[in-house]
Scaffold this motif. Structure first.
Motif, PDB file in Angstrom:
ATOM      1  N   PHE A   9       8.604   0.810   9.550  1.00  0.00           N
ATOM      2  CA  PHE A   9       9.827   0.014   9.599  1.00  0.00           C
ATOM      3  C   PHE A   9      10.218  -0.287  11.050  1.00  0.00           C
ATOM      4  CE2 PHE A   9      14.495  -0.331   9.642  1.00  0.00           C
ATOM      5  CZ  PHE A   9      14.629  -1.420   8.793  1.00  0.00           C
ATOM      6  N   GLY A  10      10.082   0.746  11.924  1.00  0.00           N
ATOM      7  CA  GLY A  10      10.369   0.518  13.343  1.00  0.00           C
ATOM      8  C   GLY A  10       9.431  -0.512  13.950  1.00  0.00           C
ATOM      9  N   LYS A  11       8.132  -0.400  13.606  1.00  0.00           N
ATOM     10  CA  LYS A  11       7.176  -1.380  14.112  1.00  0.00           C
ATOM     11  C   LYS A  11       7.457  -2.768  13.546  1.00  0.00           C
ATOM     12  CE  LYS A  11       3.379   1.918  14.786  1.00  0.00           C
ATOM     13  NZ  LYS A  11       2.014   2.285  14.365  1.00  0.00           N
ATOM     14  N   MET A  12       7.886  -2.787  12.304  1.00  0.00           N
ATOM     15  CA  MET A  12       8.160  -4.066  11.677  1.00  0.00           C
ATOM     16  C   MET A  12       9.316  -4.765  12.388  1.00  0.00           C
ATOM     17  SD  MET A  12       9.155  -4.932   7.743  1.00  0.00           S
ATOM     18  CE  MET A  12      10.771  -4.184   7.929  1.00  0.00           C
TER      19      MET A  12
ATOM     20  N   LYS B  33       0.835  -1.206   0.000  1.00  0.00           N
ATOM     21  CA  LYS B  33       0.000   0.000   0.000  1.00  0.00           C
ATOM     22  C   LYS B  33       0.861   1.243   0.000  1.00  0.00           C
ATOM     23  CE  LYS B  33      -3.732   2.214   2.600  1.00  0.00           C
ATOM     24  NZ  LYS B  33      -4.598   2.110   3.807  1.00  0.00           N
ATOM     25  N   SER B  34       1.930   1.248   0.789  1.00  0.00           N
ATOM     26  CA  SER B  34       2.832   2.394   0.814  1.00  0.00           C
ATOM     27  C   SER B  34       3.507   2.597  -0.528  1.00  0.00           C
ATOM     28  CB  SER B  34       3.884   2.189   1.918  1.00  0.00           C
ATOM     29  OG  SER B  34       4.823   3.243   1.917  1.00  0.00           O
TER      30      SER B  34
ATOM     31  N   SER C 199       5.659   7.792   7.671  1.00  0.00           N
ATOM     32  CA  SER C 199       4.873   6.583   7.925  1.00  0.00           C
ATOM     33  C   SER C 199       5.705   5.332   7.655  1.00  0.00           C
ATOM     34  CB  SER C 199       3.618   6.584   7.052  1.00  0.00           C
ATOM     35  OG  SER C 199       2.883   5.389   7.227  1.00  0.00           O
ATOM     36  N   ASP C 200       6.510   5.387   6.573  1.00  0.00           N
ATOM     37  CA  ASP C 200       7.368   4.233   6.269  1.00  0.00           C
ATOM     38  C   ASP C 200       8.388   4.008   7.371  1.00  0.00           C
ATOM     39  OD1 ASP C 200       5.997   3.822   3.960  1.00  0.00           O
ATOM     40  OD2 ASP C 200       7.459   4.813   2.654  1.00  0.00           O
ATOM     41  N   GLU C 201       8.942   5.111   7.890  1.00  0.00           N
ATOM     42  CA  GLU C 201       9.922   4.965   8.959  1.00  0.00           C
ATOM     43  C   GLU C 201       9.286   4.364  10.211  1.00  0.00           C
ATOM     44  OE1 GLU C 201      11.592   8.786   9.518  1.00  0.00           O
ATOM     45  OE2 GLU C 201      12.835   8.726   7.702  1.00  0.00           O
TER      46      GLU C 201
END
Length: 485
Positions: A182-185, A42-43, A177-179
């Motif tokens: 990525f941290g959540k991932m 989606k991103s 949002s991607d950053e």
């Protein structure tokens, strides 16, 4: 719930639980990966959409400038081909606007595109009249040179600027949002690892507590039992299979202990079977001679001697009965019960022991003889021999010039006899099944014989050391089992 938890206490249930845990872990990891893949997709789509909008805007903007150039070529250079190029750019710009509208996903984006569309529509209206006019006045030319650039084109630039700022803002939001994603991932990817470590720790704890520790107990207990300690009990712990194994080994140990006791008893019976008939034979022959001599002499003896000879005959007959009872001990029969009191049986047994008392200057003290003793059903010969053997053991253990106390007691439920001496006491409990101990205590066959007889009368025989020194032997009988009704 308890039933489900109980299933986990088996090896099969534990393995199924671990399999299910790993399946859940795999499914959780797959779902998380799928969700993150969707989020990245989606991103990426959003980034591509914003890039496409920006690309179309740049193309539109470039074509707009080239279209403006064609207007100037028509007006100032009278270029006929510029008219065709002008309308070609109109089609291309309208196409870009349609594509931009197709890419919009929010009202704000649509409003920005409409703003550009309106500004371009005004630009088209103002420039198309110059394309179709045959002759242009100086005022038109002046307006084209100044008004179009200062007003109309400035509005277009403002519309383009608004859209570009919006796109930049959306791109920054997308980058942020991607950053964050990525941290959540990274954190979420660590979650399955943490869960796996937790599951591994729980599994290790479960295996150690419910399998390894019980197995060590079983191994240790089996070694202890193999040495002959059949009283050792393995703790019932761990999974059901190990609990059942421990219970089976404990049961086996109990059965082995019982069989060992029976074997010892059988060996003792066999030893006594060889010894007692020989002893009885050697005793009966002299007894028969003594009795015959006493009977022959009694007719010619005076009154005083006749009384002594009668006592000798009575004593010989009692000894004969005891020998007969001893032989019966080897081949147990139902006791021949007659009504008597424990005091009478004790007096009969003690009448044959006065000589031994005199030899060691031991005094015999009776207690409780004044009470009205309960009438009970007992085998007189067997019970007299038991009391005789126990008192004889006390005489052997007691020092010279000491006292042996014999206590008779009774209550509503029991009767009993206690024999207290002033000897050194027991080193070990002589009631245990240990023939070596009997020999060490110099009590021969007296105690095992007494135990057998007392057991036949449903009584209890106890041994203990007194706090002030000496030993105590206690006989106890329940009146419910021996009382005369």
């Amino acid at each position: 719930m308890k039933r489900r938890f109980k299933k986990l206490q088996s090896i099969q249930g534990a393995l199924r639980f671990h399999e299910l845990s790993f399946v859940v872990l795999i499914v959780m990891t797959a779902l998380m990966s799928f969700n993150w893949a969707l989020a990245w997709q989606k991103s990426s789509q959003q980034s591509l959409r914003l890039s496409s909008i920006n690309t179309h805007v740049q193309h539109l903007r470039g074509d707009l400038y080239r279209q403006l150039k064609e207007v100037f070529d028509v007006v100032f250079l009278d270029d006929a081909l510029a008219v065709e190029e002008y309308y070609l750019f109109v089609e291309r710009i309208n196409g870009y606007l349609l594509k931009l509208k197709a890419l919009t996903q929010s009202a704000e984006e649509e409003a920005l595109i409409v703003h550009i569309e309106n500004a371009y529509s005004k630009f088209y209206q103002e420039t198309s009249r110059f394309i179709g006019a045959d002759v242009l006045s100086l005022e038109d030319i002046a307006w084209l040179d100044h008004q179009l650039e200062e007003q109309t084109f400035r509005q277009l630039e403002k519309a383009f600027g608004d859209l570009e700022r919006y796109l930049q803002q959306q791109q920054r939001h997308l980058t942020d949002s991607d950053e964050r994603m990525f941290g959540k991932m990274i954190l979420s990817e660590a979650t399955p690892i943490i869960l796996a470590l937790v599951l591994l720790s729980i599994s290790k704890w479960f295996v150690r507590r419910n399998m390894l520790a019980p197995l060590r107990n079983v191994t240790k207990g089996a070694k202890i039992i193999s040495t002959g300690d059949f009283n050792h009990q393995i703790p019932l712990m761990g999974v059901d299979e190990l609990r059942r194994l421990s219970l089976a080994i404990n049961t086996m140990a109990e059965e082995l202990s019982s069989n060992r006791d029976k074997l010892i008893e059988t060996k003792k019976q066999a030893a006594l079977g060889e010894l007692v008939p020989l002893v009885a034979h050697n005793i009966r022959n002299p007894l028969a001679g003594i009795r015959a001599a006493a009977q022959v002499s009694i007719e010619e003896a005076n009154e005083e001697s006749r009384a002594v000879l009668k006592d000798i005959i009575v004593a010989v007959d009692r000894l004969e009965n005891w020998v007969t009872s001893l032989l019966m001990y080897l081949h147990p029969l139902k006791p021949q019960l007659v009504e008597s009191t424990l005091i009478e049986l004790t007096d009969n047994a003690l009448s044959l022991i006065e000589l031994q008392l005199n030899e060691k200057s031991i005094k015999l003290s009776r207690h409780g003889w004044a009470s009205a003793a309960h009438q009970v059903n007992m085998d007189n010969n067997l019970m007299e021999q038991v009391i005789f053997n126990l008192v004889q053991n006390a005489i052997e253990a007691a020092p010279t010039n000491s006292v042996i106390d014999i206590y008779y007691w009774q209550n509503q439920y029991q009767i009993g006899l206690q024999i207290d001496d002033q000897g050194v006491g027991f080193e070990e409990n002589p009631g245990i099944e240990n023939s070596q101990l009997h020999k060490k205590l110099n009590c021969g066959l007296g105690i095992p014989f007494a135990q057998k007889v007392i057991k036949q009368h449903q009584g209890e025989l106890c041994f203990e050391n007194l706090p002030e020194g000496g030993a105590r032997v206690s006989l106890m009988f329940d009146l419910g089992a021996t009382a005369v009704h």
